[in-house]
Write a protein that holds these residues in place. Structure first.
Motif, PDB file in Angstrom:
ATOM      1  N   ILE A  55       0.814  -1.216   0.000  1.00 13.84           N
ATOM      2  CA  ILE A  55       0.000   0.000   0.000  1.00 13.84           C
ATOM      3  C   ILE A  55       0.847   1.265   0.000  1.00 13.84           C
ATOM      4  N   HIS A  56       2.136   1.148   0.309  1.00 15.55           N
ATOM      5  CA  HIS A  56       3.025   2.311   0.286  1.00 15.55           C
ATOM      6  C   HIS A  56       3.640   2.530  -1.091  1.00 15.55           C
ATOM      7  N   GLU A  57       3.448   1.568  -1.978  1.00 10.17           N
ATOM      8  CA  GLU A  57       4.052   1.635  -3.312  1.00 10.17           C
ATOM      9  C   GLU A  57       3.058   2.180  -4.329  1.00 10.17           C
ATOM     10  N   SER A  58       3.485   3.189  -5.069  1.00  6.28           N
ATOM     11  CA  SER A  58       2.658   3.724  -6.142  1.00  6.28           C
ATOM     12  C   SER A  58       2.772   2.813  -7.355  1.00  6.28           C
ATOM     13  N   GLU A  62      -1.179   7.777 -12.979  1.00  3.67           N
ATOM     14  CA  GLU A  62      -2.506   8.358 -13.162  1.00  3.67           C
ATOM     15  C   GLU A  62      -3.445   7.909 -12.052  1.00  3.67           C
ATOM     16  N   VAL A  63      -4.454   8.720 -11.784  1.00 11.42           N
ATOM     17  CA  VAL A  63      -5.499   8.346 -10.823  1.00 11.42           C
ATOM     18  C   VAL A  63      -6.853   8.474 -11.515  1.00 11.42           C
ATOM     19  N   PHE A 251      -7.373   3.246 -10.587  1.00 11.33           N
ATOM     20  CA  PHE A 251      -8.447   3.288  -9.594  1.00 11.33           C
ATOM     21  C   PHE A 251      -7.897   2.989  -8.202  1.00 11.33           C
ATOM     22  N   TRP A 252      -7.040   1.966  -8.116  1.00 15.59           N
ATOM     23  CA  TRP A 252      -6.409   1.654  -6.828  1.00 15.59           C
ATOM     24  C   TRP A 252      -5.526   2.804  -6.362  1.00 15.59           C
ATOM     25  N   GLU A 253      -4.851   3.436  -7.308  1.00 15.95           N
ATOM     26  CA  GLU A 253      -3.973   4.551  -6.956  1.00 15.95           C
ATOM     27  C   GLU A 253      -4.774   5.710  -6.389  1.00 15.95           C
TER      28      GLU A 253
END
Length: 386
Positions: A55-58, A62-63, A251-253
């Motif tokens: 969860i700390h990794e991008s 894009e979002v 979407f997750w980002e």
């Protein structure tokens, strides 16, 4: 229809040894053990304890809110679940069945009352052996239908009607918690640490058009009655179908940045999901036939969509009926307080979302009926003395 959520719950339960469900659980456990042995043989045993997504990794530059956001504040983010819109067909089929059986049952009871009170049939003829036989067989048939409906069909219908209209996943960045709003038979309301959540997003997947699907959140739990597994798995299926894998990552980002970097790190949703049942939006929803992988009749098959318009109108009415037969839920008070929700606003929304749809639907049906039969639409007001 909340079929996927129901299957997750069923996998946690203990069943009678030798039953179909018990054998299926045993087969699943054997398959998992073979998979574990294969990973260890390949020197990849560490993958069993490693989460698919840190969860700390991008994972994306894009979002995208994916049209799945119900509400966004500086404290929390409410996200819809994938199966909220997958409904209507069961309500349509079982509703037609009920419409056919219930009036007939009422007539049988009325006919029996007439026979017992007057000694005559409804037609005015005298009671004979044939009339008694028909009445008896009718009651046997009704009892059988009622048993099958209550024992089996209602449980299935319960997956899209007589339940919550939508399941909501709340991400609270201040409490660092993820809250799941669900009815009891789908696991109930649960709270999990953000750090314990895993988004099932494997790395190094090619971004082909049509390989998208839905965002799956999972977390290991101690709640488990399955005798063939040492732990339980809970989670949620989020958002709308993604058109490709990059769309899924973006979407997750959006969610990850909100929780990790703050509410200002992501833009406001392009459009919040409405909680108001609407027959037109129901018809639009079912006509899209959006499936995992981005298969959408609204994008690529406009001609087929137009040809199937009568089907979508009927299906859309079933979709709308399933919403009216369900209720709008809300999180428990402790979660609402932790999220900074206004109690007054929460109560007003609860009443409005559950009462107003019934009222404006009744008004709409009356106006349509009055128009078709040439009646004065103001008749109800006159009866009330308005």
């Amino acid at each position: 229809m909340y079929l996927l959520e129901w299957m997750v719950v069923l996998d946690h339960k203990r069943y009678k040894p030798g039953s179909i469900w018990d054998e299926q659980q045993k087969k699943n456990a054997e398959h998992e053990k073979k998979h574990e042995k294969k990973l260890f043989a390949q020197g990849l045993g560490h993958l069993l304890t490693t989460k698919e997504s840190d969860i700390h990794e991008s994972r994306s530059e894009e979002v995208d809110d994916n049209g799945g956001i119900c509400r966004k504040t500086s404290t929390y983010l409410d996200v819809c679940t994938y199966n909220d819109d997958k409904r209507g067909l069961l309500t349509l089929i079982l509703g037609v069945l009920s419409y056919g059986v219930v009036p007939w049952g009422v007539f049988i009871v009325f006919a029996t009352y007439v026979m017992l009170s007057t000694g005559l049939q409804v037609s005015g003829d005298s009671i004979d052996l044939e009339a008694i036989l028909v009445a008896g067989l009718s009651y046997v048939f009704l009892a059988g239908v009622a048993y099958v409906f209550c024992r089996f069909l209602f449980k299935i219908w319960h997956l899209e009607a007589f339940t919550m209209r939508r399941l909501v996943v709340r991400f609270n960045r201040e409490t660092r918690k993820v809250y799941l709003l669900r009815p009891g038979f789908l696991g109930g309301v649960k709270s999990y640490d953000w750090e314990a959540i895993d988004a099932i997003l494997p790395k190094d997947i090619p971004n082909h058009e049509g390989i998208g699907g839905m965002l799956v959140l999972a977390v290991k739990t101690e709640e488990n009655e399955n005798p063939y597994r040492d732990f339980g798995v809970d989670g949620a299926f989020l958002g709308l179908p993604s058109r490709d894998y990059q769309h899924l990552l973006s979407f997750w980002e959006y969610i990850r940045r909100f929780m990790e970097d703050g509410a200002d790190a992501v833009p406001a949703p392009k459009r919040l999901r409405s909680k108001w049942p609407n027959p037109l939006s129901s018809m639009w929803t079912v006509s899209r036939l959006s499936l995992p992988g981005g298969f959408d009749l609204g994008r690529s098959f406009l001609w087929l969509r137009l040809a199937l318009t009568p089907v979508f109108v009927i299906w859309g009415l079933g979709h709308y009926a399933s919403l009216l037969l369900s209720y709008e839920g809300r999180f428990p008070k402790a979660i609402r307080q932790a999220s900074g929700e206004s109690e007054l606003r929460s109560w007003l929304e609860l009443l409005a979302y559950n009462l107003l749809p019934l009222l404006y639907t009744a008004v709409g049906l009356w106006l349509y009926y009055a128009w078709r039969h040439g009646l004065d639409w103001r008749l109800p007001l006159q009866y009330l003395g308005v």
